[in-house]
Design a protein around this motif. Structure first.
Motif, PDB file in Angstrom:
ATOM      1  N   PRO A  68      30.111  41.746  49.005  1.00 54.83           N
ATOM      2  CA  PRO A  68      31.060  40.812  48.380  1.00 54.83           C
ATOM      3  C   PRO A  68      30.757  39.360  48.720  1.00 54.83           C
ATOM      4  CG  PRO A  68      32.076  42.016  50.195  1.00 54.83           C
ATOM      5  CD  PRO A  68      30.764  42.656  49.954  1.00 54.83           C
ATOM      6  N   LEU A  69      29.901  39.132  49.718  1.00 52.22           N
ATOM      7  CA  LEU A  69      29.525  37.756  50.060  1.00 52.22           C
ATOM      8  C   LEU A  69      28.734  37.082  48.936  1.00 52.22           C
ATOM      9  CD1 LEU A  69      28.547  37.930  53.835  1.00 52.22           C
ATOM     10  CD2 LEU A  69      30.270  36.436  52.807  1.00 52.22           C
ATOM     11  N   SER A  70      28.144  37.884  48.064  1.00 49.94           N
ATOM     12  CA  SER A  70      27.342  37.310  46.982  1.00 49.94           C
ATOM     13  C   SER A  70      28.192  36.807  45.820  1.00 49.94           C
ATOM     14  CB  SER A  70      26.356  38.366  46.457  1.00 49.94           C
ATOM     15  OG  SER A  70      27.057  39.496  45.945  1.00 49.94           O
ATOM     16  N   THR A  71      29.476  37.164  45.810  1.00 48.50           N
ATOM     17  CA  THR A  71      30.328  36.769  44.693  1.00 48.50           C
ATOM     18  C   THR A  71      31.553  35.962  45.100  1.00 48.50           C
ATOM     19  OG1 THR A  71      31.489  38.904  44.853  1.00 48.50           O
ATOM     20  CG2 THR A  71      29.632  38.761  43.310  1.00 48.50           C
ATOM     21  N   THR A  74      32.329  32.426  51.874  1.00 47.00           N
ATOM     22  CA  THR A  74      32.397  33.039  53.205  1.00 47.00           C
ATOM     23  C   THR A  74      33.807  32.941  53.773  1.00 47.00           C
ATOM     24  OG1 THR A  74      30.083  32.442  53.597  1.00 47.00           O
ATOM     25  CG2 THR A  74      31.407  33.009  55.516  1.00 47.00           C
ATOM     26  N   ARG A  75      34.469  31.824  53.524  1.00 40.74           N
ATOM     27  CA  ARG A  75      35.834  31.616  54.038  1.00 40.74           C
ATOM     28  C   ARG A  75      36.792  32.661  53.471  1.00 40.74           C
ATOM     29  NH1 ARG A  75      40.428  28.847  52.356  1.00 40.74           N
ATOM     30  NH2 ARG A  75      41.728  28.034  54.043  1.00 40.74           N
ATOM     31  N   ILE A  79      38.743  35.672  55.595  1.00 39.11           N
ATOM     32  CA  ILE A  79      40.206  35.783  55.551  1.00 39.11           C
ATOM     33  C   ILE A  79      40.617  37.182  55.097  1.00 39.11           C
ATOM     34  CG2 ILE A  79      42.286  34.980  54.357  1.00 39.11           C
ATOM     35  CD1 ILE A  79      41.060  32.199  54.308  1.00 39.11           C
ATOM     36  N   ASP A  80      39.973  37.680  54.039  1.00 36.45           N
ATOM     37  CA  ASP A  80      40.301  39.019  53.538  1.00 36.45           C
ATOM     38  C   ASP A  80      40.074  40.084  54.603  1.00 36.45           C
ATOM     39  OD1 ASP A  80      40.987  38.027  51.075  1.00 36.45           O
ATOM     40  OD2 ASP A  80      39.043  38.450  50.151  1.00 36.45           O
ATOM     41  N   LEU A  81      38.929  39.990  55.287  1.00 33.21           N
ATOM     42  CA  LEU A  81      38.612  40.996  56.301  1.00 33.21           C
ATOM     43  C   LEU A  81      39.534  40.890  57.503  1.00 33.21           C
ATOM     44  CD1 LEU A  81      34.730  41.300  56.378  1.00 33.21           C
ATOM     45  CD2 LEU A  81      36.409  42.589  55.091  1.00 33.21           C
ATOM     46  N   ALA A  82      39.915  39.672  57.875  1.00 32.94           N
ATOM     47  CA  ALA A  82      40.829  39.497  59.004  1.00 32.94           C
ATOM     48  C   ALA A  82      42.182  40.140  58.703  1.00 32.94           C
ATOM     49  CB  ALA A  82      41.002  38.019  59.317  1.00 32.94           C
TER      50      ALA A  82
END
Length: 211
Positions: A68-71, A74-75, A79-82
């Motif tokens: 998902p980092l490709s779309t 990074t911020r 946030i989503d993963l946290a």
């Protein structure tokens, strides 16, 4: 057919869920395991298997699962993963605490209220409207939960509070995960990244309680 696959997946989920519940209860009650350490062990296994699914194709010369980092930025990714990582950590630990202080049947009875909480949080977070008749069917479920809790012989305040909190957070996590799956994630990378995030968040707690 689609129906056969759906039934197979549901049956597999019920079987593995039951094995997990009774296995956790045995480890906590018979082996006197620490809930934090048990939760950490489970997250290590989940993250490891997720990594194999995510990057295993590289070993045979195939492309890995898309990141998902490709779309997205990074911020936004962090946030989503946290958010999901904190919720996964909380649900695992609270679920084990509920099993430690209460019976498996009682914990699962409390979890039966999940459809009610899911409808509420889906309305708040995703603005999903549940048909009125479907909402009415949830009233007997909540009523039955109240009666069962009131007459449960193994009732324990800590176990009940942990089970209810686990149920609420798990429903929020499911709704939020659905939101992520409709954007930059698929089921493979979401499972891996959220497991890794939960593992990172859980590590300080585990080290603090066991060192």
């Amino acid at each position: 057919t689609l129906l056969c696959k759906t039934v197979a997946f549901l049956a597999g989920w019920y079987v593995t869920s039951g094995c997990t519940l009774f296995g956790n209860k045995h480890i906590l009650a018979t082996l006197n395991a620490d809930p934090n350490l048990l939760a950490m062990s489970q997250m290590v296994c989940t993250a490891t298997l997720g990594a194999v699914k995510m990057y295993g194709p590289l070993l045979v010369g195939l492309p890995p699962q898309p990141s998902p980092l490709s779309t997205q930025s990074t911020r936004r990714f962090v946030i989503d993963l946290a958010i999901v990582g904190c919720m996964r950590f909380a649900t695992i630990v609270l679920g084990l605490v509920a099993l430690q202080y209460g019976a498996v049947s009682f914990t699962e009875t409390v979890k039966s209220s999940a459809p009610f909480f899911t409808v509420v949080f889906a309305r708040i977070m995703l603005n999903e409207h549940t048909p009125f008749l479907v909402t009415l069917t949830l009233i007997p479920v909540v009523t039955g939960l109240a009666l069962t809790t009131w007459t449960e012989l193994s009732y324990n305040n800590i176990g009940f509070a942990a089970a209810v909190a686990n149920n609420c957070i798990d429903c929020i996590q499911n709704v939020f995960s659905k939101k992520l799956l409709s954007s930059h994630y698929n089921y493979v990378n979401l499972q891996f990244y959220t497991s890794a995030a939960a593992l990172i968040i859980q590590l300080p707690t585990m080290l603090y309680t066991n060192l």
